[in-house]
Scaffold this active site. Structure first.
Site, short mmCIF file in Angstrom:
data_model
loop_
_atom_site.label_atom_id
_atom_site.label_comp_id
_atom_site.label_asym_id
_atom_site.label_seq_id
_atom_site.Cartn_x
_atom_site.Cartn_y
_atom_site.Cartn_z
N VAL A 23 -47.48 3.06 -41.96
CA VAL A 23 -47.52 2.83 -43.41
C VAL A 23 -46.78 1.54 -43.77
O VAL A 23 -46.90 1.05 -44.89
CB VAL A 23 -46.88 4.00 -44.19
CG1 VAL A 23 -47.61 5.30 -43.94
CG2 VAL A 23 -45.39 4.16 -43.85
N ASN A 28 -45.23 10.71 -47.41
CA ASN A 28 -44.19 11.53 -46.81
C ASN A 28 -43.55 10.89 -45.58
O ASN A 28 -42.43 11.24 -45.21
CB ASN A 28 -44.84 12.88 -46.44
CG ASN A 28 -44.00 13.69 -45.49
OD1 ASN A 28 -43.05 14.33 -45.90
ND2 ASN A 28 -44.35 13.66 -44.20
N SER A 78 -35.24 11.87 -52.12
CA SER A 78 -34.24 12.65 -51.38
C SER A 78 -32.99 12.79 -52.24
O SER A 78 -32.70 11.94 -53.09
CB SER A 78 -33.91 11.89 -50.11
OG SER A 78 -32.63 12.25 -49.67
N TYR A 122 -31.41 4.14 -47.00
CA TYR A 122 -32.30 5.27 -47.29
C TYR A 122 -32.25 5.63 -48.78
O TYR A 122 -33.28 5.84 -49.42
CB TYR A 122 -31.82 6.43 -46.42
CG TYR A 122 -32.63 7.70 -46.50
CD1 TYR A 122 -33.92 7.75 -45.98
CD2 TYR A 122 -32.09 8.85 -47.05
CE1 TYR A 122 -34.65 8.93 -46.03
CE2 TYR A 122 -32.81 10.04 -47.09
CZ TYR A 122 -34.09 10.07 -46.58
OH TYR A 122 -34.80 11.24 -46.63
N LYS A 162 -35.26 5.56 -51.38
CA LYS A 162 -35.70 6.82 -51.97
C LYS A 162 -35.67 6.79 -53.49
O LYS A 162 -36.52 7.38 -54.14
CB LYS A 162 -34.83 7.97 -51.43
CG LYS A 162 -35.17 8.36 -50.00
CD LYS A 162 -36.64 8.66 -49.84
CE LYS A 162 -37.00 9.47 -48.63
NZ LYS A 162 -38.45 9.56 -48.42
N ALA A 176 -35.30 20.43 -45.74
CA ALA A 176 -35.97 21.31 -44.79
C ALA A 176 -35.49 21.04 -43.38
O ALA A 176 -35.01 19.95 -43.07
CB ALA A 176 -37.48 21.09 -44.86
P1 NAI Z 1 -39.99 14.10 -39.60
O1 NAI Z 1 -39.32 13.04 -38.79
O2 NAI Z 1 -40.18 15.43 -39.00
O3 NAI Z 1 -41.39 13.57 -40.12
C1 NAI Z 1 -41.61 12.26 -40.54
C2 NAI Z 1 -42.86 11.78 -39.88
O4 NAI Z 1 -43.15 10.46 -40.36
C3 NAI Z 1 -42.74 11.67 -38.36
O5 NAI Z 1 -43.73 12.43 -37.72
C4 NAI Z 1 -42.90 10.19 -38.09
O6 NAI Z 1 -43.57 9.91 -36.87
C5 NAI Z 1 -43.69 9.72 -39.28
N1 NAI Z 1 -43.52 8.29 -39.50
C6 NAI Z 1 -42.38 7.57 -39.44
N2 NAI Z 1 -42.63 6.28 -39.65
C7 NAI Z 1 -43.96 6.16 -39.88
C8 NAI Z 1 -44.82 5.07 -40.17
N3 NAI Z 1 -44.34 3.85 -40.27
N4 NAI Z 1 -46.13 5.32 -40.36
C9 NAI Z 1 -46.62 6.59 -40.25
N5 NAI Z 1 -45.85 7.65 -39.95
C10 NAI Z 1 -44.54 7.45 -39.77
O7 NAI Z 1 -39.14 14.22 -40.94
P2 NAI Z 1 -39.28 15.13 -42.24
O8 NAI Z 1 -37.96 15.71 -42.49
O9 NAI Z 1 -40.47 15.98 -42.18
O10 NAI Z 1 -39.47 13.99 -43.34
C11 NAI Z 1 -40.58 13.90 -44.22
C12 NAI Z 1 -40.15 13.15 -45.46
O11 NAI Z 1 -39.24 13.95 -46.22
C13 NAI Z 1 -39.43 11.83 -45.18
O12 NAI Z 1 -39.85 10.89 -46.14
C14 NAI Z 1 -37.98 12.17 -45.41
O13 NAI Z 1 -37.21 11.06 -45.77
C15 NAI Z 1 -38.09 13.17 -46.54
N6 NAI Z 1 -36.95 14.05 -46.68
C16 NAI Z 1 -36.72 15.03 -45.77
C17 NAI Z 1 -35.64 15.85 -45.96
C18 NAI Z 1 -35.40 17.00 -45.06
O14 NAI Z 1 -34.51 17.80 -45.37
N7 NAI Z 1 -36.13 17.14 -43.97
C19 NAI Z 1 -34.68 15.67 -47.06
C20 NAI Z 1 -35.07 14.66 -47.97
C21 NAI Z 1 -36.16 13.87 -47.77
#
Ligand code: NAI
Length: 910
Positions: A564, A590, A642, A655, A659, A687
């Site tokens: 992205v 996401n 976030s 970050y 965000k 999560a």
């Molecule tokens: P995760 O690391 O499990 O999933 C994020 C996914 O994004 C990964 O599979 C990764 O390969 C993909 N990704 C990273 N850079 C990319 C790029 N340049 N192009 C395409 N894909 C890419 O993490 P999670 O926790 O599921 O995060 C999802 C979103 O939620 C993120 O934006 C994160 O900042 C946000 N978030 C998550 C929180 C949590 O508690 N898990 C808290 C607040 C925000």
């Protein structure tokens, strides 16, 4: 480096509530109640060690090149054949090459770990590149015995190799001692077991520590160097005690899974290892022990490779059980009761070995044919192509059907046909890429089957020839249940014909959004770069695995591997949706990475990388999507912020900036999307994912499944969602809204000469005060109170507009007075008001050449028509309601020129 390159497990769907055993047999064996917690897994009547192992093997080999497997080991103590190579059958079912060593390992509960030691030696020696090891057990137990309670059925598979290793093998030892806690004599149905105290005190408690001690000595390590301790022991208290004796606290001990499935025999050390690998972090060390006439001990170190793998499939087989209280069914499925089956059951079942051998690829491997001339797939493979327009002869190449997506074409539930689990359900299945065949259906109730329903092919027992001691195997159709999704919500077609792009959908939250959307009929582009948590590296596996999951569940999805973080990537992601599905309705931004550093240690590279993915990434993807959404007059966009951005978090300046930047992006985009039914909202999730597993405390992590965030995100993507421009927090089933509120403030000075800092200091309490704070929905709205404050005269206290008493008509009467001529330069507009309810009526207001006139009735040609209820109109004019809120909740309807309607706030001041 050698070690584990992939893993997979399978626990049968059926689970028997242990209290059901106690309820039926407690009168006879009251002590059973002491171990009657949770459920034990058990095989359907058509499952046995071979079918379990094949399913675990398929899970392990998903997305991998099977032709690279050079060896296959199968381990069990309950093989269906004592003199026929069982691994030869599973090898055919898994479509592995013929020219590889296939071997059975048996006769001890630790044959799985012993085979693992052997396989690792073989890989190390270089004679095999990759070895697939599968272990499974379905141990017979006497009714109303403790062992019936303790045991469960299940399987695990490991692929050992030297490339892209996810758990490096650091060394192992093996100890052989003819300790007999139980044995199964040749030709006997059940184990003979010695006293439990003997098994506990002289067996587990001494032999496991001895093997672990030998390993520690060999590798010159201590329990300090171990993060997870894996060894089976169905005595729960003893399990903990042995770990403690070895110096491992409960935080290191991997659960023995008694409550979830029971002990799965030779497979259990590997089943527990798969469980540990589901959540293990790079760098952690796992000590694995197998016990039985001695013990094996092996040490693994989890590598960075694990971070780029999609995990969770094994946890899902553990969680996706179908619990039953039907103890009699359990007994029948294990052949422990022999009810009358009727004379039809006496039909001959002898297997012709000649036919079986010649057709083994078709029968065990589900290999059909594909015409090399026209590409038509067919089952079975024949000399002549079935395509009437082709009919070529001798053109068929081998075509595997086992993993092809298929659907129910027709079916029947037959109560007359002989079946261990009546009614017998069977019918025609049609493969999506061509080919069909009549199949038995399994693991399903007749109420849950429907024409058009997706099915998955599974390797199962077709019949048992008891007279000759032979089981015949073939492939059956397993209807994918439509009733429940991962969040437990009813499946629906809320999103039928909608197309969604979910970025970062290869893992964590994005994966669950994608699965849940697909389960509701949405076509999904699963975008994921597949890199590490800090954004470095890339791999197709993450996106592919989720696409595969969606397809297996009968949904539609395509993978996109673009980043992205670049404009080209964003374009390509949206183009993937357009070329696969022809439109784009939903974008969930996401994708995310972390590069946490305290501010002074945060270099430009880490600052930029994070902003590029989160903020610029959302721009790159949303912009091409927005163009299409505007054209089609519909769109739903979700950004991911976030709590770190909304409220701040130490070490996350990059970050947090990115965000909160997304909230700014949403604030303005919501206005641009208003006219085109494009709703833009933002979610702040919390999560359990790889981004948080190090940060959140373990007890909280357990409760923070991404599945709790998904329902809110899906709501924001629905057609009937009226919200736009809102931020929602979501975690653990708790949801609320965050917003920026602005206090009433104070006018300091006369508005002509700037006040001094000392003046500010004197009025600071009033400036700072958030009493009567308000939420504004655009810049103009936010400016109004400032202007009003001056028009009501400089003050030391609060500014703000005056309220307007009187009814609707009185307001229209006062409109020319409230008209702001100086703000109307160049404006020419006719506003038609249609006000409902008490005191309502129709008025139109003409603004032209910096003048304003109000008339009752209908205008000949209005630019903008505003429709609302009288009470809402009064509340709006008195500043008690907000135009954007009324609009988004449908209380205020605007027809015609939307842009002109936005001038009203500026042109009239009450
Ligand atoms: P995760 O690391 O499990 O999933 C994020 C996914 O994004 C990964 O599979 C990764 O390969 C993909 N990704 C990273 N850079 C990319 C790029 N340049 N192009 C395409 N894909 C890419 O993490 P999670 O926790 O599921 O995060 C999802 C979103 O939620 C993120 O934006 C994160 O900042 C946000 N978030 C998550 C929180 C949590 O508690 N898990 C808290 C607040 C925000």
């Amino acid at each position: 480096m050698i070690g584990i390159v992939s893993y997979g497990g399978y626990i049968p769907r059926l689970r028997l509530n242990r209290m059901a055993i106690y309820r039926h047999m407690g009168w006879f064996a009251p002590a059973l109640v002491t171990v009657a917690q949770g459920e034990r897994s058990f095989c359907n009547w058509d499952e046995d060690v071979l079918t379990l192992a094949v399913e675990a093997g398929r899970n392990c080999l998903r997305g991998r090149d099977r032709s690279r497997v050079d060896g296959h080991y199968l381990c069990s103590t309950s093989f269906p054949f004592t003199d026929r190579l069982n691994a030869g059958i599973s090898k055919e079912a898994l479509n592995l090459r013929d020219d590889l060593p296939a071997m059975d390992f048996s006769s001890s509960q630790r044959c799985g770990t012993s085979a693992l030691l052997t396989a690792l030696d073989v890989v190390k020696g270089g004679s095999c590149g990759e070895v697939l090891l599968a272990a499974a057990d379905k141990r017979p137990t006497r009714p109303a015995s403790f062992y019936e309670m303790w045991y469960g059925d299940g399987a695990a598979a490991l692929l050992l190799g030297s490339e892209n290793v996810l758990a490096e093998y650091l060394g192992g030892v093996s100890l052989a001692k003819d300790f007999v806690g139980h044995y199964r004599g040749a030709g006997r149905d059940f184990d003979y077991t010695w006293e439990e105290r003997w098994i506990r005190d002289e067996g587990y408690s001494k032999i496991i520590p001895e093997a672990v001690g030998a390993l520690f000595e060999k590798l010159s390590i201590t329990m300090e160097d171990v993060d997870h301790l894996v060894f089976p022991c169905f005595f729960k208290a003893e399990h903990r005690k042995i770990a403690k004796k070895l110096g491992a606290g409960p935080e290191k001990l991997i659960d023995n899974l008694h409550e979830v499935c029971g002990e799965t025999g030779a497979a259990h050390p590997l089943v527990m290892l798969c469980h540990a690998l589901e959540t293990a972090k790079p760098g952690e060390r796992i000590l694995l022990c197998g016990f039985g006439q001695g013990a094996d001990a092996l040490l693994f170190r989890v590598t960075d490779e694990i971070a780029s793998r999609e995990r969770g499939a094994f946890l899902r087989t553990l969680e996706n059980g179908c619990a039953t209280e039907n103890y009699m069914k359990f007994l029948k499925f294990r052949d422990l009761i022999d009810p009358e089956m009727g004379i039809r059951a006496e039909a001959p079942t002898q297997t012709a070995m000649t036919v079986l051998y010649r057709n083994r690829k078709m029968l065990h491997g589900l290999i059909g044919g594909k015409c090399a001339s026209c590409g038509t797939a067919q089952f079975p493979k024949m000399d002549i192509c079935v395509n009437p327009d082709c009919r070529a002869t001798g053109t068929q190449t081998e075509h595997p059907f086992a993993d092809e997506p298929a659907r129910v074409k027709s079916f029947t539930a037959d109560l007359l046909a002989v079946s261990v689990d009546p009614p017998a359900i069977y019918g025609m299945v049609e493969f999506e890429n061509g080919g069909r065949f009549m199949a038995d259906f399994t693991d399903v109730e007749k109420e849950d089957v429907a024409v058009g329903q997706p099915v998955r092919m599974v390797f199962r027992k077709r019949y048992t020839d008891k007279e000759r001691g032979f089981s015949g195997y073939f492939w059956k159709a397993l209807p994918i249940l439509q009733k429940k999704t991962e969040t437990g919500a009813s499946r629906s077609s809320d999103f039928d014909d909608r197309v969604a792009v979910v970025t970062g959908a290869g893992a964590g939250l994005g994966r669950v959004y994608a699965l849940e959307l697909a389960a509701r009929g949405c076509k999904v582009v699963v975008n994921d770069l597949g890199g590490a948590a800090d954004g470095r590296g890339d791999s197709k596996n993450a996106a592919d695995a989720v696409v595969e999951e969606i397809r297996q569940a009968g949904g539609e999805a395509v993978a996109s591997y673009d980043s992205v973080a670049t404009p080209e990537g964003g374009e390509a992601i949206i183009n993937a949706a357009l070329s696969a599905f022809g439109r784009i309705d939903i974008v969930i931004n996401n994708a995310g990475i972390l590069r946490d550093r305290s501010f002074l240690k945060l270099g430009p590279e880490d600052w930029k990388a994070v902003l590029d993915v989160h903020l610029a990434g959302a721009y790159h993807v949303t912009r091409p999507a927005f163009a299409k959404m505007r054209e089609q007059g519909y769109g739903r966009i979700v950004f991911t912020t976030s709590a770190a951005g909304l409220f701040g978090n130490f070490g996350q300046t990059n970050y947090s900036a990115a965000k909160l930047g997304l909230v700014g992006l949403m604030n303005s985009l919501k206005l641009e999307g208003l006219k085109y039914d494009i709703k833009v909202n933002t979610v702040a999730p919390i999560a359990r994912t790889r981004l948080t597993e190090d940060i959140l405390p373990p007890d909280l992590l357990e409760r923070m499944r991404p599945e709790f965030v998904a329902p809110l995100v899906l709501y924001l993507c629905r057609e009937d969602c009226e919200e736009s421009g809102q931020v929602f927090n979501a975690a653990m089933g708790y949801y609320n809204r965050s917003a920026i509120f602005t206090g009433p403030g104070a006018v300091v000075g006369d508005g002509r000469t700037p006040p001094t800092p000392e003046d500010i200091h004197r009025h600071f309490d009033a400036i700072h005060d958030l009493g009567n704070a308000r939420e504004y929905h655009n810049l103009t709205e936010a400016l109004n109170p400032m202007i009003d404050a001056f028009e009501s005269g400089p003050a030391d206290g609060n500014g703000g507009g005056s309220s307007e008493p009187g009814g609707v008509a009185a307001i229209f009467k006062r409109m020319p007075e409230a008209f702001q001529a100086d703000k109307s330069e160049g404006v020419s507009a006719v506003f038609q008001y249609v006000i409902g309810g008490d005191g309502g009526g129709e008025w139109f207001v003409t603004v032209k050449e910096q003048t304003c006139s109000v008339q009752k009735g209908r205008a000949d040609a209005a630019d903008t028509t505003i429709k609302m209820d009288g009470a809402d109109f009064l509340a709006l004019m008195q500043g008690k309601a907000n135009a954007m809120n009324l609009f988004t909740t449908g209380k205020l309807k605007v027809e015609g020129d939307m842009m002109k309607s936005q001038l009203i706030g500026k042109l009239f001041r009450f």
